[in-house]
Design a protein around this motif. Sequence first.
Motif, PDB file in Angstrom:
ATOM      1  N   GLN A  92       0.898  -1.084   0.072  1.00 41.91           N
ATOM      2  CA  GLN A  92      -0.022  -0.016  -0.110  1.00 41.91           C
ATOM      3  C   GLN A  92       0.824   1.228   0.032  1.00 41.91           C
ATOM      4  O   GLN A  92       0.388   2.243  -0.664  1.00 41.91           O
ATOM      5  CB  GLN A  92      -1.048  -0.078   1.165  1.00 41.91           C
ATOM      6  N   GLY A  93       2.093   1.328   0.705  1.00 42.47           N
ATOM      7  CA  GLY A  93       2.764   2.355   0.502  1.00 42.47           C
ATOM      8  C   GLY A  93       3.403   2.737  -0.874  1.00 42.47           C
ATOM      9  O   GLY A  93       3.481   3.937  -1.088  1.00 42.47           O
ATOM     10  N   ILE A  94       3.520   1.991  -1.682  1.00 42.34           N
ATOM     11  CA  ILE A  94       3.791   2.230  -3.081  1.00 42.34           C
ATOM     12  C   ILE A  94       2.652   2.806  -3.700  1.00 42.34           C
ATOM     13  O   ILE A  94       2.676   3.781  -4.694  1.00 42.34           O
ATOM     14  CB  ILE A  94       4.357   0.931  -3.862  1.00 42.34           C
TER      15      ILE A  94
ATOM     16  N   THR B 114       2.367   6.622  -3.227  1.00 40.44           N
ATOM     17  CA  THR B 114       3.399   7.235  -4.318  1.00 40.44           C
ATOM     18  C   THR B 114       2.821   7.174  -5.750  1.00 40.44           C
ATOM     19  O   THR B 114       2.730   8.247  -6.267  1.00 40.44           O
ATOM     20  CB  THR B 114       4.779   6.682  -4.493  1.00 40.44           C
TER      21      THR B 114
ATOM     22  N   THR C 285      15.794   8.053   3.432  1.00 44.11           N
ATOM     23  CA  THR C 285      15.163   9.214   4.099  1.00 44.11           C
ATOM     24  C   THR C 285      15.262   9.036   5.447  1.00 44.11           C
ATOM     25  O   THR C 285      15.095   9.949   6.340  1.00 44.11           O
ATOM     26  CB  THR C 285      13.481   8.944   3.976  1.00 44.11           C
ATOM     27  N   ASN C 286      15.619   7.853   5.918  1.00 44.52           N
ATOM     28  CA  ASN C 286      15.924   7.578   7.524  1.00 44.52           C
ATOM     29  C   ASN C 286      17.156   8.410   7.796  1.00 44.52           C
ATOM     30  O   ASN C 286      17.672   8.685   9.096  1.00 44.52           O
ATOM     31  CB  ASN C 286      16.023   5.902   7.638  1.00 44.52           C
TER      32      ASN C 286
ATOM     33  N   VAL D  88      10.099   9.722  11.467  1.00 52.77           N
ATOM     34  CA  VAL D  88       8.716   9.000  11.066  1.00 52.77           C
ATOM     35  C   VAL D  88       8.727   7.718  11.669  1.00 52.77           C
ATOM     36  O   VAL D  88       9.695   7.075  11.730  1.00 52.77           O
ATOM     37  CB  VAL D  88       8.760   8.772   9.623  1.00 52.77           C
TER      38      VAL D  88
ATOM     39  N   PRO E  23       7.457   4.298  11.272  1.00 53.98           N
ATOM     40  CA  PRO E  23       6.756   3.655  10.278  1.00 53.98           C
ATOM     41  C   PRO E  23       5.854   2.761  10.601  1.00 53.98           C
ATOM     42  O   PRO E  23       5.046   2.188   9.838  1.00 53.98           O
ATOM     43  CB  PRO E  23       8.159   2.954   9.667  1.00 53.98           C
ATOM     44  N   LEU E  24       5.678   2.318  11.878  1.00 55.79           N
ATOM     45  CA  LEU E  24       4.561   1.281  12.454  1.00 55.79           C
ATOM     46  C   LEU E  24       3.234   2.192  12.548  1.00 55.79           C
ATOM     47  O   LEU E  24       2.438   1.506  12.835  1.00 55.79           O
ATOM     48  CB  LEU E  24       5.242   0.872  13.674  1.00 55.79           C
TER      49      LEU E  24
ATOM     50  N   GLY F  79       2.103   6.479   8.791  1.00 58.65           N
ATOM     51  CA  GLY F  79       3.448   6.475   8.506  1.00 58.65           C
ATOM     52  C   GLY F  79       3.772   6.077   6.887  1.00 58.65           C
ATOM     53  O   GLY F  79       4.504   6.763   6.330  1.00 58.65           O
ATOM     54  N   GLN F  80       2.942   5.577   6.224  1.00 62.05           N
ATOM     55  CA  GLN F  80       2.790   5.171   4.976  1.00 62.05           C
ATOM     56  C   GLN F  80       2.767   6.335   4.162  1.00 62.05           C
ATOM     57  O   GLN F  80       3.608   6.607   3.167  1.00 62.05           O
ATOM     58  CB  GLN F  80       1.713   4.315   4.552  1.00 62.05           C
TER      59      GLN F  80
ATOM     60  N   LEU G 207       6.131   8.239   4.822  1.00 64.26           N
ATOM     61  CA  LEU G 207       7.260   7.595   4.166  1.00 64.26           C
ATOM     62  C   LEU G 207       7.384   7.795   2.640  1.00 64.26           C
ATOM     63  O   LEU G 207       8.278   8.247   2.105  1.00 64.26           O
ATOM     64  CB  LEU G 207       7.347   6.203   4.376  1.00 64.26           C
ATOM     65  N   SER G 208       6.047   7.889   1.950  1.00 66.71           N
ATOM     66  CA  SER G 208       6.010   8.153   0.848  1.00 66.71           C
ATOM     67  C   SER G 208       6.552   9.473   0.630  1.00 66.71           C
ATOM     68  O   SER G 208       7.170   9.836  -0.419  1.00 66.71           O
ATOM     69  CB  SER G 208       4.657   7.828   0.381  1.00 66.71           C
TER      70      SER G 208
ATOM     71  N   LEU H 210      10.313   9.749   0.651  1.00 71.21           N
ATOM     72  CA  LEU H 210      10.712   9.041  -0.453  1.00 71.21           C
ATOM     73  C   LEU H 210      10.737   9.761  -1.550  1.00 71.21           C
ATOM     74  O   LEU H 210      11.832  10.205  -2.627  1.00 71.21           O
ATOM     75  CB  LEU H 210      10.336   7.595  -0.543  1.00 71.21           C
TER      76      LEU H 210
ATOM     77  N   PHE I 220      13.152  -0.566   7.560  1.00 70.58           N
ATOM     78  CA  PHE I 220      12.542   1.006   7.898  1.00 70.58           C
ATOM     79  C   PHE I 220      11.298   0.916   7.263  1.00 70.58           C
ATOM     80  O   PHE I 220      10.418   1.668   7.699  1.00 70.58           O
ATOM     81  CB  PHE I 220      13.400   1.871   7.372  1.00 70.58           C
TER      82      PHE I 220
ATOM     83  N   SER J 196       6.184  -0.817   6.984  1.00 72.16           N
ATOM     84  CA  SER J 196       4.970  -0.610   7.241  1.00 72.16           C
ATOM     85  C   SER J 196       4.113  -0.457   5.843  1.00 72.16           C
ATOM     86  O   SER J 196       2.850  -0.346   5.813  1.00 72.16           O
ATOM     87  CB  SER J 196       4.804   0.889   8.139  1.00 72.16           C
ATOM     88  N   MET J 197       5.036  -0.325   4.946  1.00 72.12           N
ATOM     89  CA  MET J 197       4.322   0.255   3.560  1.00 72.12           C
ATOM     90  C   MET J 197       3.754  -1.226   3.057  1.00 72.12           C
ATOM     91  O   MET J 197       3.041  -1.230   2.053  1.00 72.12           O
ATOM     92  CB  MET J 197       5.522   0.494   2.623  1.00 72.12           C
TER      93      MET J 197
END
Lengths: 578, 195
Positions: A428-430, A433, A451-452, A460, A462-463, A467-468, A471-472, A475, B95, B98-99
């Motif tokens: 789902q994170g992709i 984006t 990014t970290n 962030v 991520p949990l 976070g998604q 993170l996106s 990124l 890292f 979660s995605m």
Amino acid sequence: MDKILRINMEAKGGPVSSEGPMGEYAGLGGRALTSAIVSKEVPPLCHPLGQDNKLVIAPGLLSGTTAAMSGRISVGCKSPLTGGIKEANAGGQPSQVLARLGYTAIVLEGKPEDNKLYKVFINKEGVQIIHDNSLSMMGNYALVEKMISEYGDKISCISIGPAGEMKLAAASIACTDMELRPTRHAARGGVGAVMGAKGVKVIVLDDTGMKMRNPKNPDAFKEARMKWVEGLKKHPVTSEALPTYGTNVLTNIVNEAGAYPTNNFSSGRFDGASNISGETEAETEISRGGSATHGCHRGCIIRCSGIYNDKDGNYLTKQPEYETVWAHGGNCGIDDLDAIAMLDRLDDDYGLDTIEMGATIGVAMDAGLAEFGDAEAAIKLLKEVGKGSHLGRVLGNGAAVTGKVFGVERVPVVKGQAMPAYDPRAVQGIGVTYATSTMGADHTAGYAVATNILKIGGDVDPLKAKGQVDLSRNLQIATAAVDSTGMCLFIAFAVLDQPETFQALIDMINAFYGLNLTADDVSELGKSVLKNERDFNTKAGFSKEHDRLPEYFKKVSFPPHNTTFQVKDEDLDNLFNW
Amino acid sequence: MNLNLYIKEGAIPRFFQILQKGFTMNVQVGCSIKDLFCGQFGVTSEYFEGRVQTIFLDGKPVDDANSAIVKSGSHIALSGAMPGLAGAILRKGGFYASMRSEISNREKVKAERLKEGVVFFKLFNLLLKDLGPHFLGRGLWIKGYDLERFFQKQSDDFWTGFCSAKLDGKDLFLEELISMKWPKRQIFLQVHFCE
């Protein structure tokens, strides 16, 4: 590398070139430069194939230097596929050569009043723009052979095939590799159609007599460069996985994860995956006398590409990448590597985006034009595009157009651009984006960059559910910055896992330009690139409603995990709030 | 049926096609994935932690190989370090894990007493050359259809690496092996090096 070459294609009496200083664009390269010029100089509401659009071709900040992996070239314009801003990038030789010739960018402007076709030749003596309609509808392979016969084998070429001349929205721009084959493409978004609209068939570059670009601080640059190479050589992805198997090493694991879009995104597992995996592809290449480890430009030390020979041991194409193997393979139910390699060869020759064409043929198969798994039918459909038949022109305009013409609901596009090889219902994170990228659905818009380390937007977690989106966002910012350096994105893992390697990249830029950039400055560069692109798209008519996946991703569950896309619209709307 | 092949070392990589498509082994189940590989297959802990970067249990990415428990009928796939965003997202404890939270392995199962079980395995990429010869030598079960298809697909150069074969303890000549029609059921295959 301190001047911009502009070629006015609609000047009275024929195209005219002029050179000028960087001016307000000083300090920019690659995507940062293409997006800055497009957002400032191109009217957002212009027709992408019209006289007001511009095609910007820019090497990265470190291209033309001795820095390893610095051979990416960016191409920017208003996209005929998405209607928004576009940056597509490619490997191959032209980035290094153009940078050594001293150009930070070539900008093609205007539109020829007639139907004349031109070739542009650039060497240390200057620029020649030559009318040559004999090149009309020539495939990229034959075209490059002709250029070699005219200009010798020390050149590199940036060209379009028939698809670009027909101004098809899936048309790419080809860049030649080390063997002078047109195998590296700035493929996405129809940039080839814009080059076709400018009437430019090929740009021939010859840097004979030119030297490597010199850093301002040679000792510091040398030291950073050595650390950079050391970092790339010690990481298992950049030193083993990519050189051994290429990017197609992802087929097996994405398939195992149930995230491998199969038969036009109808399921996440493909029974034939192991027949077309990177492992099988590498074994096939080696057994036929090809190669599974090959660079696309001089100075590449990862060497993720290869040479794919046919059953008789003759060169057919370069090693098809993961996205290509997926698009023409699993997405169309095809598990025949030779057929996929042939489709890749045809794409390169016609000048087409392999992702867009694979997705398009998948939609066409869903519409009943062919059966899933029918490799011969897929090749025939692609040849229709090369011929420019009515059907071919529909297909050559991409998955969205094809879906509309044939009444298909399941069309995997965002902002008109086809999704790459990861289903957003499984990863789902992709999907975040894909939905929010300024480029349309694009897996490289938010790559696994450090990014970290950069701490963009703060730490962030991520949990957490949010976070998604975070993170996106991060990124996408980091990727925009890396795209501006001219660095290949496959450096990502080494800089992701090894802070000292990421620092070496910043140190190289600082030593080369005499700067004192920090990681924060890199973040700011990425943000400014995205801001330019986002502003352009807003003025071009995009709104938050365009930052969405197609409806069926929310409604139709995706086997084997039977998930739907769960990220809320309001969370997507917050992505660009930093 | 039990097929023992004696093959020159150079031809071994061709068998990796079988390992990435998947094979079955009889093992002791009820333990963690890490215990299975380190305790039963002799993989060192250092290798497992460092080299095995991506693990799937029943198609779901695993973040902690110490707590993911193997049951009879489990499907396990192992991969080395992978490129790209997908590689970063799918790797254990990464890292960006979660995605892919919708598909992650979250099953809370306690380790139980070890017992006999059958597990389906896949090995990918860098792990093929590291672990492949070990598993081929140890022996594995594959479907007769898959074995037949594997032999049919091989070109002449593969067979130059053939030394000898035994089927259920009896010599099997090359011509017989190439043209053999295998039954649908599982075949136990062991591949050994020959000089």
